[in-house]
Design a protein around this motif. Structure first.
Motif, PDB file in Angstrom:
ATOM      1  N   ARG A  85       5.558 -13.045  -1.992  1.00  0.00           N
ATOM      2  CA  ARG A  85       6.187 -11.757  -2.300  1.00  0.00           C
ATOM      3  C   ARG A  85       5.313 -10.987  -3.289  1.00  0.00           C
ATOM      4  O   ARG A  85       5.188  -9.899  -3.286  1.00  0.00           O
ATOM      5  CB  ARG A  85       7.508 -12.059  -3.046  1.00  0.00           C
ATOM      6  N   ARG A  86       4.587 -11.890  -4.332  1.00  0.00           N
ATOM      7  CA  ARG A  86       3.574 -11.412  -5.139  1.00  0.00           C
ATOM      8  C   ARG A  86       2.167 -11.619  -4.837  1.00  0.00           C
ATOM      9  O   ARG A  86       1.711 -12.630  -5.581  1.00  0.00           O
ATOM     10  CB  ARG A  86       4.001 -11.641  -6.781  1.00  0.00           C
ATOM     11  N   ASP A 108       9.713  -4.834  -9.505  1.00  0.00           N
ATOM     12  CA  ASP A 108       9.178  -5.247 -10.744  1.00  0.00           C
ATOM     13  C   ASP A 108       8.681  -4.026 -11.683  1.00  0.00           C
ATOM     14  O   ASP A 108       8.898  -4.111 -12.906  1.00  0.00           O
ATOM     15  CB  ASP A 108       7.634  -5.654 -10.427  1.00  0.00           C
ATOM     16  N   THR A 116       8.465  -5.609  -3.703  1.00  0.00           N
ATOM     17  CA  THR A 116       8.549  -6.222  -5.036  1.00  0.00           C
ATOM     18  C   THR A 116       7.974  -5.554  -6.115  1.00  0.00           C
ATOM     19  O   THR A 116       8.336  -5.754  -7.210  1.00  0.00           O
ATOM     20  CB  THR A 116       7.672  -7.684  -4.673  1.00  0.00           C
TER      21      THR A 116
END
Lengths: 303, 111
Positions: free
Chosen positions: B72-73, A23, A19
């Motif tokens: 996910r984060r 990003d 992720t």
């Protein structure tokens, strides 16, 4: 990219890392610098998990990892030794009688040290055998089955290829065997590569088993002692090979190129260069293992 | 257990672990937010591998912990042990900075 990391790490942080990469790149393909950063971090994580660096593992396991690192260095050393053996075949007859002794002595030291090294590795394996049997009886077989089968298959294939190559080599004149026949040369190089792969697989298998077995303090002390002895032998062999090269290079440089006696003056031989470089690399790997052992040697005295 | 800054490798101002703890001092953050914040206050770009390598070590040592929520984060926050380690590292770096500044003044060298 996550393949660089150990499975346990991937399970815990893998999704977060992916992720973050998405990003940072807005979903585009990661640049090379990012790939290198991830690969380097993944390999470092593998080394940490194996106890080769950092302090994530208990001290006794770090000492064991140090000993296994010496074994990995030895495996590389065996490959380097095979290259040296090939390069030094029949050297004695090429040297003038008066200039033989330094090269002969250095070569004898290499041979004796190689035999002692093999005995040390065999002693280490034998000493660990009872613990390995207990590991198998305790249900450890599935965790090493795939590696055992791959290694066995690779060794059997290599033995078959060697069995086919030997009669072929005997049927060829010396000139054909030493570069005259490109087909034979290709087959020989293929077999050499296969042998290196087999050595690597056996080492991986030994490391995988040694990391899983229960190692009593006494056994750990013995294995560590053998590893340090192996390291010393590697240094002795490396120095001896350098002395041998220097002696032959100064007395009969033509031998190093396979040329006629009295021709050529350069002592450089690419094969020997590869051999010595691999040996130095192996010594460096083993020395990092010995450093790790020495750093945590209190575990050996305390147990 | 609170470890000393020496054993946590928090002695260098550009150490990723120190930068992460400094960033988390203002509240929980996930990987991307950490990376952005560190870039802003330290002008240091940490690659994702380097960042998560430092996060792994900090979490193993109990200096940071997941703050739950989004899977996910995943955000992280500093623990009490992390706060103490950061304070110790900052004090050590301040002492070093003071010595450096004082010596520059004594030698008359430009700052």
């Amino acid at each position: 990219m996550l393949r660089w990391y150990p499975a346990a790490w991937r399970d815990r942080y893998g999704e977060e890392l992916v992720t973050l990469m998405a990003d940072q790149t807005d979903g585009r393909r990661p640049p090379l610098s990012m790939r290198i950063d991830v690969a380097r971090a993944g390999l470092r994580e593998r080394r940490r998990q194996a106890g080769h660096c950092g302090d994530v593992r208990p001290p006794a396991e770090r000492v064991r990892a140090g000993a296994l690192l010496v074994l990995c260095g030895w495996a590389l050393f065996v490959v380097a030794g095979a290259v040296f053996q090939k390069s030094s075949e029949h050297f004695a007859s090429a040297l003038p009688r008066t200039a033989r002794w330094p090269a002969l002595t250095a070569f004898d030291v290499v041979v004796v040290a190689a035999v002692i090294g093999l005995l040390i590795v065999a002693a280490g394996a034998l000493a660990a055998l009872p613990a390995f049997v207990r590991f198998l009886r305790g249900g450890g077989w599935p965790s090493v089955r795939r590696l055992v089968l791959t290694t066995t298959l690779s060794t059997a294939t290599e033995a078959g290829a060697l069995g086919a190559l030997i009669p072929w080599a005997h049927s060829l004149p010396a000139g054909q065997r030493n570069g005259g026949s490109s087909l034979y040369t290709a087959a020989f190089l293929g077999l050499a590569l296969f042998t290196a792969v087999s050595v690597a697989l056996w080492t991986a298998l030994a490391v995988a088993c040694a990391r899983r077995i229960e190692m009593a303090p006494r056994l750990l002390r013995l294995e560590v002692g053998l590893a340090v002895a192996l390291f010393v032998l590697m240094i002795v062999v490396t120095v001896s090979v350098a002395v041998w090269w220097g002696s032959v290079g100064s007395a009969a440089p033509w031998f190093l190129h396979g040329a006629r006696a009295g021709t050529g003056s350069s002592a450089f031989d690419p094969n020997l260069g590869v051999s010595l470089t691999l040996m130095l690399l192996a010594v460096a790997v083993a020395s990092s293992g010995v450093t790790r052992i020495l750093r945590h040697r209190h575990v050996l005295h305390g147990s | 257990m609170v470890r000393t800054s020496r054993s946590d490798g928090l002695r260098r101002p550009n150490d990723p672990a120190l930068l992460i703890l400094t960033s988390l001092a203002t509240g929980p953050k996930h990987g991307h937010a950490l990376s952005k914040d560190i870039e802003d206050f330290a002008q240091v770009t940490l690659g994702p591998g380097t960042l998560y390598g430092a996060i792994t070590r900090l979490e193993e040592r109990g200096l940071i912990e997941p703050a739950g929520s989004d899977s996910r984060r995943k955000p992280y926050r500093m623990t009490a042990a992390g706060s103490a380690a950061l304070a110790e590292a900052v004090a050590e770096l301040s002492r070093l900075a003071e010595v450096g500044a004082a010596r520059l003044r004594i030698d008359g060298a430009p700052a």
